[in-house]
Design a protein around this motif. Sequence first.
Motif, PDB file in Angstrom:
ATOM      1  N   ILE A 131      -1.535  -4.251  -5.213  1.00  0.00           N
ATOM      2  CA  ILE A 131      -1.147  -2.949  -4.715  1.00  0.00           C
ATOM      3  C   ILE A 131      -2.250  -1.881  -4.707  1.00  0.00           C
ATOM      4  O   ILE A 131      -3.408  -2.075  -5.132  1.00  0.00           O
ATOM      5  CB  ILE A 131      -0.112  -2.294  -5.740  1.00  0.00           C
ATOM      6  CG1 ILE A 131      -0.588  -2.207  -7.244  1.00  0.00           C
ATOM      7  CG2 ILE A 131       1.052  -3.108  -5.962  1.00  0.00           C
ATOM      8  CD1 ILE A 131       0.343  -1.603  -8.218  1.00  0.00           C
ATOM      9  N   CYS A 132      -1.805  -1.107  -3.722  1.00  0.00           N
ATOM     10  CA  CYS A 132      -2.733   0.076  -3.537  1.00  0.00           C
ATOM     11  C   CYS A 132      -2.457   1.453  -3.377  1.00  0.00           C
ATOM     12  O   CYS A 132      -0.963   1.825  -2.850  1.00  0.00           O
ATOM     13  CB  CYS A 132      -3.400  -0.340  -2.277  1.00  0.00           C
ATOM     14  SG  CYS A 132      -4.634   0.825  -1.595  1.00  0.00           S
ATOM     15  N   ASP A 133      -3.145   2.329  -3.925  1.00  0.00           N
ATOM     16  CA  ASP A 133      -2.894   3.731  -3.819  1.00  0.00           C
ATOM     17  C   ASP A 133      -4.196   4.666  -3.953  1.00  0.00           C
ATOM     18  O   ASP A 133      -4.777   4.178  -4.653  1.00  0.00           O
ATOM     19  CB  ASP A 133      -1.647   4.346  -4.824  1.00  0.00           C
ATOM     20  CG  ASP A 133      -1.035   5.405  -4.018  1.00  0.00           C
ATOM     21  OD1 ASP A 133       0.495   5.329  -3.763  1.00  0.00           O
ATOM     22  OD2 ASP A 133      -1.699   6.730  -4.159  1.00  0.00           O
ATOM     23  N   ILE A 134      -4.092   5.784  -3.268  1.00  0.00           N
ATOM     24  CA  ILE A 134      -5.326   6.669  -3.584  1.00  0.00           C
ATOM     25  C   ILE A 134      -5.053   7.294  -4.865  1.00  0.00           C
ATOM     26  O   ILE A 134      -6.044   8.032  -5.507  1.00  0.00           O
ATOM     27  CB  ILE A 134      -5.641   7.559  -2.357  1.00  0.00           C
ATOM     28  CG1 ILE A 134      -4.361   8.258  -1.968  1.00  0.00           C
ATOM     29  CG2 ILE A 134      -6.234   6.928  -1.397  1.00  0.00           C
ATOM     30  CD1 ILE A 134      -4.505   9.477  -0.980  1.00  0.00           C
ATOM     31  N   VAL A 194       1.041  -1.130   0.098  1.00  0.00           N
ATOM     32  CA  VAL A 194      -0.359   0.042   0.046  1.00  0.00           C
ATOM     33  C   VAL A 194       0.973   1.216   0.090  1.00  0.00           C
ATOM     34  O   VAL A 194       1.999   1.187   0.750  1.00  0.00           O
ATOM     35  CB  VAL A 194      -1.170   0.134   1.350  1.00  0.00           C
ATOM     36  CG1 VAL A 194      -1.952   1.064   1.085  1.00  0.00           C
ATOM     37  CG2 VAL A 194      -1.771  -1.420   1.459  1.00  0.00           C
ATOM     38  N   GLY A 195       0.519   2.287  -0.698  1.00  0.00           N
ATOM     39  CA  GLY A 195       1.400   3.573  -1.019  1.00  0.00           C
ATOM     40  C   GLY A 195       2.513   3.061  -2.071  1.00  0.00           C
ATOM     41  O   GLY A 195       3.392   2.869  -1.895  1.00  0.00           O
ATOM     42  N   MET A 196       1.906   3.650  -3.189  1.00  0.00           N
ATOM     43  CA  MET A 196       2.933   3.425  -4.458  1.00  0.00           C
ATOM     44  C   MET A 196       3.846   4.541  -4.685  1.00  0.00           C
ATOM     45  O   MET A 196       4.212   4.970  -5.788  1.00  0.00           O
ATOM     46  CB  MET A 196       2.176   2.962  -5.629  1.00  0.00           C
ATOM     47  CG  MET A 196       1.355   1.752  -5.666  1.00  0.00           C
ATOM     48  SD  MET A 196       2.700   0.396  -5.822  1.00  0.00           S
ATOM     49  CE  MET A 196       3.085  -0.236  -4.108  1.00  0.00           C
ATOM     50  N   GLY A 197       4.416   5.256  -3.452  1.00  0.00           N
ATOM     51  CA  GLY A 197       5.382   6.351  -3.578  1.00  0.00           C
ATOM     52  C   GLY A 197       6.923   5.686  -3.789  1.00  0.00           C
ATOM     53  O   GLY A 197       7.064   4.414  -3.948  1.00  0.00           O
TER      54      GLY A 197
HETATM   55  N1  LIG Z   1      13.437   3.717   5.613  1.00  0.00           N
HETATM   56  C1  LIG Z   1      13.817   4.625   4.916  1.00  0.00           C
HETATM   57  O1  LIG Z   1      15.151   4.623   4.444  1.00  0.00           O
HETATM   58  C2  LIG Z   1      12.916   5.497   4.298  1.00  0.00           C
HETATM   59  C3  LIG Z   1      13.231   6.694   3.342  1.00  0.00           C
HETATM   60  C4  LIG Z   1      12.079   7.457   2.923  1.00  0.00           C
HETATM   61  C5  LIG Z   1      10.907   7.303   3.643  1.00  0.00           C
HETATM   62  N2  LIG Z   1      10.779   6.684   4.351  1.00  0.00           N
HETATM   63  C6  LIG Z   1       9.474   6.732   5.291  1.00  0.00           C
HETATM   64  O2  LIG Z   1       8.536   6.042   4.110  1.00  0.00           O
HETATM   65  C7  LIG Z   1       7.113   6.352   4.327  1.00  0.00           C
HETATM   66  C8  LIG Z   1       6.565   6.973   2.781  1.00  0.00           C
HETATM   67  O3  LIG Z   1       7.659   7.849   2.125  1.00  0.00           O
HETATM   68  P1  LIG Z   1       7.668   8.093   0.924  1.00  0.00           P
HETATM   69  O4  LIG Z   1       8.889   8.907   0.538  1.00  0.00           O
HETATM   70  O5  LIG Z   1       7.542   6.847  -0.007  1.00  0.00           O
HETATM   71  O6  LIG Z   1       6.176   8.695   0.449  1.00  0.00           O
HETATM   72  P2  LIG Z   1       5.577   9.236  -0.904  1.00  0.00           P
HETATM   73  O7  LIG Z   1       4.931  10.554  -0.494  1.00  0.00           O
HETATM   74  O8  LIG Z   1       6.468   8.996  -2.073  1.00  0.00           O
HETATM   75  O9  LIG Z   1       4.463   7.927  -0.962  1.00  0.00           O
HETATM   76  C9  LIG Z   1       3.392   7.646  -0.314  1.00  0.00           C
HETATM   77  C10 LIG Z   1       2.211   7.323  -1.032  1.00  0.00           C
HETATM   78  O10 LIG Z   1       1.173   6.908  -0.216  1.00  0.00           O
HETATM   79  C11 LIG Z   1       0.003   6.940  -1.011  1.00  0.00           C
HETATM   80  N3  LIG Z   1      -1.072   7.084   0.094  1.00  0.00           N
HETATM   81  C12 LIG Z   1      -1.469   8.194   0.956  1.00  0.00           C
HETATM   82  N4  LIG Z   1      -2.523   7.564   1.760  1.00  0.00           N
HETATM   83  C13 LIG Z   1      -2.860   6.534   1.313  1.00  0.00           C
HETATM   84  C14 LIG Z   1      -3.929   5.751   1.521  1.00  0.00           C
HETATM   85  N5  LIG Z   1      -5.064   5.843   2.411  1.00  0.00           N
HETATM   86  N6  LIG Z   1      -4.330   4.499   1.118  1.00  0.00           N
HETATM   87  C15 LIG Z   1      -3.061   4.142  -0.164  1.00  0.00           C
HETATM   88  N7  LIG Z   1      -2.185   4.944  -0.430  1.00  0.00           N
HETATM   89  C16 LIG Z   1      -1.950   6.042   0.184  1.00  0.00           C
HETATM   90  C17 LIG Z   1       0.323   8.452  -1.571  1.00  0.00           C
HETATM   91  O11 LIG Z   1      -0.501   8.823  -2.768  1.00  0.00           O
HETATM   92  C18 LIG Z   1       1.652   8.042  -2.265  1.00  0.00           C
HETATM   93  O12 LIG Z   1       1.653   7.481  -3.196  1.00  0.00           O
HETATM   94  C19 LIG Z   1       7.233   7.671   5.332  1.00  0.00           C
HETATM   95  O13 LIG Z   1       6.823   7.175   6.393  1.00  0.00           O
HETATM   96  C20 LIG Z   1       8.635   7.824   5.415  1.00  0.00           C
HETATM   97  O14 LIG Z   1       9.015   8.458   6.526  1.00  0.00           O
HETATM   98  C21 LIG Z   1      11.526   5.695   4.805  1.00  0.00           C
END
Ligand SMILES: NC(=O)c1ccc[n+]([C@@H]2O[C@H](COP(=O)([O-])OP(=O)(O)OC[C@H]3O[C@@H](n4cnc5c(N)ncnc54)[C@H](O)[C@@H]3O)[C@@H](O)[C@H]2O)c1
Length: 357
Positions: A33-36, A9-12
Amino acid sequence: MNRYSVVVVGMGKRGMHHATSFNANPRFQVVAICDIDNARLDAAAAKLGNPKKGTDAAALAREVKPDVFCFCTLPNLRTPMIQAAVFAGAKLVAFEKPVALTSTELFTVRDLLKKSGVKAVVSHQHRYGAHYQKVKEIIASGALGRVHTIYGSATGWMTHMLSHLIDYTCWFNNYAPATWVMAQAAGRAKLADNHPSPDYIGGFVQFANGVRGVYECGAGAPDQPEVAKWWGKNRIGAQGTEGFAEVLTNGGWRAVTKSGGFQTGEGAMNYDLDMPPYIQEMADWLDDNNKPHQCNLENASLGAEIMLAMQRSVAEGGQVCLPLFSKADEQALLKAKLADRPVLVSFDQNKKEFGLG
Ligand SMILES: NC(=O)c1ccc[n+]([C@@H]2O[C@H](COP(=O)([O-])OP(=O)(O)OC[C@H]3O[C@@H](n4cnc5c(N)ncnc54)[C@H](O)[C@@H]3O)[C@@H](O)[C@H]2O)c1
């Protein structure tokens, strides 16, 4: 051997790292996979062999009933995702740091996972870097003599970085529990960020084995001029009676020990290298209860409590006893307490990163 089915979940950025790494491991298959964000979802599906897609994580999990429920959404979403995983019967939940923004949420998700018996893993995966491993090896070998201090500093702000700093130093300290914390903080600019944080926080930790922890995160934390990448300006290490060993996230490692003199080596944080062993340990733990993942929630919780206790100390003053026995909304406490004065930076580059011109 069966493949464990996975929903991501969350395709960032991090969701893609996770999904790609699960699919690259023969023990896992991403089945949904899931994303909003539909555009993100479509782009991700094309890269991941077109698994099932959905915009509602709980509904998708109920339908697919995955072995592994992985979510990489932003830090504001924890309880509903963990509920979705547990109610869908997942065997393991994998999620991103920080564990929780408040102790109220930490207690809720921890209780839920404990009651349900679902395994949980938090992504503190930098530790698999060769430079982190080398520092851990030196500390564990006893070459530092009696370790009296562990420390971590990062210019990146709290909700991004503090969880990493504390977790790796707790690993260096064999996850000895902490008994109290005292901290201070400054600056309100990042309270409105999607990783809400004071601009600068620093504090001391007393560990039960007598070791002192020293942490600072954000605009006031020192530059590491040897490291070019701003997010990699993290210095994490241990000092003992006979030397020190420390890792720079994007600048290798260095140590001085009584018997080995000055030693140094290369290393930089690299998702492509750090994710495969992190994912493999999930298969190992799913296969065998006696092989817990080193990034298990129990370990991560120790750090989460320290991080939240630092925030409470900022808000309430003085020392905060650990483990935490009462819930609070540390985000609200910080918002109510932090003075409305701009943070003072440690070097010019931090001004830009913290919106100070
Ligand atoms: N471990 C590491 O090295 C590391 C590095 C960077 C980020 N992070 C962590 O990873 C997490 C995500 O960061 P990111 O940079 O990938 O963020 P991002 O913004 O790139 O991705 C987040 C995704 O979640 C989606 N999303 C939001 N609400 C949702 C929901 N209700 N259902 C489904 N999808 C939903 C968004 O549309 C987005 O695509 C954060 O907690 C960040 O702290 C960890």
